[in-house]
Scaffold this active site. Sequence first.
Site, PDB file in Angstrom:
ATOM      1  N   ARG A 183      47.163  31.082  40.915  1.00  0.00           N
ATOM      2  CA  ARG A 183      48.326  30.356  41.387  1.00  0.00           C
ATOM      3  C   ARG A 183      48.336  28.949  40.817  1.00  0.00           C
ATOM      4  O   ARG A 183      49.299  28.523  40.209  1.00  0.00           O
ATOM      5  CB  ARG A 183      48.260  30.302  42.907  1.00  0.00           C
ATOM      6  CG  ARG A 183      49.486  29.844  43.576  1.00  0.00           C
ATOM      7  CD  ARG A 183      49.699  30.539  44.907  1.00  0.00           C
ATOM      8  NE  ARG A 183      48.465  30.639  45.689  1.00  0.00           N
ATOM      9  CZ  ARG A 183      48.363  31.317  46.812  1.00  0.00           C
ATOM     10  NH1 ARG A 183      49.419  31.962  47.275  1.00  0.00           N
ATOM     11  NH2 ARG A 183      47.249  31.365  47.480  1.00  0.00           N
ATOM     12  N   MET A 222      46.417  37.164  38.148  1.00  0.00           N
ATOM     13  CA  MET A 222      46.519  36.244  39.268  1.00  0.00           C
ATOM     14  C   MET A 222      46.050  34.845  38.859  1.00  0.00           C
ATOM     15  O   MET A 222      45.417  34.673  37.824  1.00  0.00           O
ATOM     16  CB  MET A 222      45.721  36.777  40.449  1.00  0.00           C
ATOM     17  CG  MET A 222      46.367  37.982  41.116  1.00  0.00           C
ATOM     18  SD  MET A 222      45.372  38.597  42.514  1.00  0.00           S
ATOM     19  CE  MET A 222      46.548  39.724  43.296  1.00  0.00           C
ATOM     20  N   GLU A 241      49.945  34.046  36.628  1.00  0.00           N
ATOM     21  CA  GLU A 241      51.183  34.105  37.418  1.00  0.00           C
ATOM     22  C   GLU A 241      51.712  32.708  37.737  1.00  0.00           C
ATOM     23  O   GLU A 241      52.900  32.516  37.930  1.00  0.00           O
ATOM     24  CB  GLU A 241      50.946  34.870  38.726  1.00  0.00           C
ATOM     25  CG  GLU A 241      49.899  34.213  39.617  1.00  0.00           C
ATOM     26  CD  GLU A 241      49.627  34.953  40.922  1.00  0.00           C
ATOM     27  OE1 GLU A 241      50.379  35.861  41.296  1.00  0.00           O
ATOM     28  OE2 GLU A 241      48.631  34.591  41.581  1.00  0.00           O
ATOM     29  N   ASP A 298      39.743  33.229  42.980  1.00  0.00           N
ATOM     30  CA  ASP A 298      40.345  32.080  42.290  1.00  0.00           C
ATOM     31  C   ASP A 298      39.311  31.121  41.707  1.00  0.00           C
ATOM     32  O   ASP A 298      39.639  30.281  40.870  1.00  0.00           O
ATOM     33  CB  ASP A 298      41.273  31.314  43.242  1.00  0.00           C
ATOM     34  CG  ASP A 298      42.485  32.131  43.625  1.00  0.00           C
ATOM     35  OD1 ASP A 298      42.882  33.005  42.824  1.00  0.00           O
ATOM     36  OD2 ASP A 298      43.031  31.912  44.723  1.00  0.00           O
TER      37      ASP A 298
END
Lengths: 410, 410
Positions: free
Chosen positions: B180, B178, B237, B133
Site C-alpha cells: 500500500r 500488494m 498496488e 508489508d
Amino acid sequence: MVGQSGGPTAVVNASVAGVIAEALNHECVEEVYGSLNGVLGILQEDLIDLASESQQQIRALKHTPGAALGTCRYKLKKQADFDRILEVFKAHNIRYFFYIGGNDSQDTADKISKLAQAQGYELRVIGIPKTIDNDLPTTDHTPGYASTVKYLATTVREMACDNDAMGQGDLVSIVEVMGRSAGWIAAGAALAKRRDHPHDPPHLILLPEIPFNQEKVLEDVRRVLKREKYCMIVVAEGLVDADGNYLAADAATDAFGHATLGGAGDTLGEIISANIPGSKVRIARPGIAQRCASHAASKTDADEAFLVGQAAVKAAIAGETDKMVTLIRGEADHYTVETSLAPLSEIANGIKKLPREWINEDGVSMNFQFLRYAQPLIVGEVALTYDTGVPVFARLDKSRVDKVLPAYEV
Amino acid sequence: MVGQSGGPTAVVNASVAGVIAEALNHECVEEVYGSLNGVLGILQEDLIDLASESQQQIRALKHTPGAALGTCRYKLKKQADFDRILEVFKAHNIRYFFYIGGNDSQDTADKISKLAQAQGYELRVIGIPKTIDNDLPTTDHTPGYASTVKYLATTVREMACDNDAMGQGDLVSIVEVMGRSAGWIAAGAALAKRRDHPHDPPHLILLPEIPFNQEKVLEDVRRVLKREKYCMIVVAEGLVDADGNYLAADAATDAFGHATLGGAGDTLGEIISANIPGSKVRIARPGIAQRCASHAASKTDADEAFLVGQAAVKAAIAGETDKMVTLIRGEADHYTVETSLAPLSEIANGIKKLPREWINEDGVSMNFQFLRYAQPLIVGEVALTYDTGVPVFARLDKSRVDKVLPAYEV
C-alpha cells in the site's frame, strides 16, 4: 523433429524430454531437432540440435514451465506455407514429426501429413496432446490440465484459510480462472473440498456450461453468506449469459479467431458489490501463473506428459502416422493409465465438453462423477531444484542447425 | 492469552504454535487461551482453550496459512472497550497477553498495557511482529514478508518461462502485487533474477516510492521490448503519481482509514495498450493468494515466525512488558538472526520505509544492497502434508472457555 504450439503448460516440456529420451534409444534416429516457435521455426528454418544439449538440462526440462522450444499461434494459411514446410523437412531429411499442442495444433499436424502423402514424401506425423483446457476428444484427459487444477485447488484451499480468518458473513472472494469454452479448469477447483464436505470452499463454481443468471447467483451468494463467514466463488473467464454473450468480453481476438477474454471476475464483483449491501469483494486473477506453476505441479501429470512424448516416438518408429497419442484410463478401482492412438482428424478442432451430468443440479458444484474422474490426476508432488530460495529451470543451449535453404517470408 | 490481528500471512500461525509450545514449558502458566478474532474475541469473551488442542494440530499450525484464531481490523475506540478488555483479563486471570500483528495491532497492545498499568492490574504485554508489508520499525524484517516474496519470485520466474515462449517483442506481462505505502513486496520480486543477470525478469519494478511517470514507463517498456521477447512488469498496488494520487484508487477505506486499493495493474495495462501499438498486455493479480501461499513458503520465514512466538513468551516470563519481539541480523557474512525486544511505543504506527538508496538510479530495479538484505530470508522450502493431491492444514477444535461475564455490545 519436435515442436511446441499454443499456450504453454507446467509440464509441456516434459513431453519434449520424453521425445528426446525415447528418440535417442533408436539407432534409426540420426538427429533430434527442435523447431523454434512451432511451425514458425520450420518455415524460417530455425532449428536447434536437441541431441547436443546436456543430459542435465534435458532432465531439468521435465519440471520446467513454459515451452522451452518457444511456441506460436501462427495458423498456416496459404499453400506456400505448407510447401515450405515440406521443403524444409526434405532439406534436413526429417522423417518423423512430433507436434505438441491442442486442437488447432493437431489440425496443423494433420494437414502437414496429408500434404506429405499427396507429394509422396515419406513422413510419419504423431501429435502429442497438450492443453490445460482438457478439451481434446478421444483422450481421457490432456497433460497440463492436472497441474493447473492442482495449483488452483491448492490456492483455493489456502485462500480459504485466509478468508475464514477475515470474513464475518460479508466477505466475497472471487477467483477468476482460465477456461474459454469449457469449465474443466473451474470445475477442477472443486478438488479443494475435502471428501464428503460439500460445504467446503469453493462454495460456488460458475461454469461456461451454465448460463449466468444474475438473480440466481446473488441468491446463492446471500445463502452462503448466511451459512459461512465468507463466500468463495471460482468463475471461469468464459462465463456467458443466456444469450451466449460473455460476461466480460474484450474486442480482441487471437490468430485463430477466438475472443481473448478477461474480466469476468471483475464484472461479477461489481454486480455483487452493487446488489449485496455491506459485502466486501476481493478478486484474485492468477492469469498466466495458473498454467506455469511447476512448483505446484502434479507428479502424475508430469510423468504422463513425459510418457506421451515417449509413446509418440515409439508409435512413429513402429510405423504409425497421422495419429495423436491418447491416454486411456484403466477399469480398475485404483487409477492406472496407458497410452493409445487416435486419428489426428478426429482430434483436429474437436472439443470434449464437460459432461452436464457431472455438474450438480444446483449448477454451481461438481458431483462424485467429476471428482472420481479428476482426483487421481492431481496426485503427487514434484521435487524442484532450488537455488537461493527460487526454483532453477532448464536453459537450453539452442545450438542452431545450419540453414541450407534460402530465407522464407512469413 | 494470544490473539491475531490484521491481514493473515502464510506463517502467522507458526507464531501461535511458538507461543503455545513455549508457554507449556513453564510451570507458572496454568492455561493457554486464544482470543477469537483478535481483540473482538476478548471484548466478546470468545476465548478458546489452546492447551486442549492435539499436539498434531498445533504442529500442523506451523504450516497452515490464514489466521487460525481468526483476526480482525477492529479499532478499539472508546474507553468502555479498553475497560471491558481488562475486565475480561481479570475474570480469567490473564497475566500474559501476546498480540500478533502489524503497526496498528502493536498500537492496540500498547494501549491495553498502559491502561492495565494505570489501573494497577499486573499484566505483561508482548507484541509479536507479523506483516507481509515488512514495514515495522526496529526489526530487521517481519515474519510473513519472506514467504510472500518467495512465492512472488517463484511465480515471476515461472511466468517468465511462459512469457519467453509466447513473446515476440510484443508481450507486456503485468503482475500486480500488494504494497500500500511501501514497495517492499514489489522489490522482493527482484529475487526472481539470477545473480549478475540484471536483464532477467522482472524487467521493471514500479514502486510506490517512485512517482509514476507515464512517459518514462512507456519509454522503459519500449526499450525492454526492443531487447527482449517480452517485458515483465511488477507493479505495487499503491503506485502513486507525482501528486501522490493512487494510479487506481477505490473509494472504500478500511476500519483504520487506509484506502483499499486494487487495479493499478489494470490501469497500467490500459495505458500501455493505448500507447504502444501492437502490444499484447496480460495481467495477473494474485491478490490474497500471495499472502497465504504456504505451499511456497520460506522455511527461514516459518522458522522465524515460530521463534518470535517462543521469544515473546520467554520475555514475558522473564518479566518484560510493553515490548515487541524483534529480529536482529548477525554481522557475519552468512545469515544469522537472533531475537531482541523494542518498546511497543516505538513500533505503534511507525513505518519502516524501503531505503531509497537500495533502488537503482533507473528507479525500476533493486541494487545489491536490497538483494543482500532480502535474499537470505527466502531460503528453504517447507514440507507440507498432502492428501489426495492437496495440502492438509490444521483445523483447531476451538474448545470454548466458559464465559463468566455478561455479554458486551461491540
